[in-house]
Design a protein around this motif. Structure first.
Motif: not given
Length: 54
Positions: A6-10, A37-42
């Motif tokens: 999880c890149l953000n708290p889920i 949910r919302s993360a800069a993955m670029h």
């Protein structure tokens, strides 16, 4: 076993729906699946074994 990061708290309400085929991992490099949910993955280096982003 499919490893999920999880890149953000889920919410546990969401991750609790995963069956026994899935294992949560804190290490993004080990993940087969990334939940976000919302993360800069670029700018992230995506692991070669990553096959899904949701």
């Amino acid at each position: 076993m499919i490893k999920v990061n999880c890149l953000n708290p889920i919410s546990k309400l969401g991750t609790g729906l995963l069956n026994d085929d899935y294992e949560m991992t804190d290490n993004f490099a080990d993940a087969n699946v990334a939940l976000v949910r919302s993360a800069a993955m670029h700018d992230l280096d995506l692991p070669e074994n990553l096959f899904a982003v949701s």
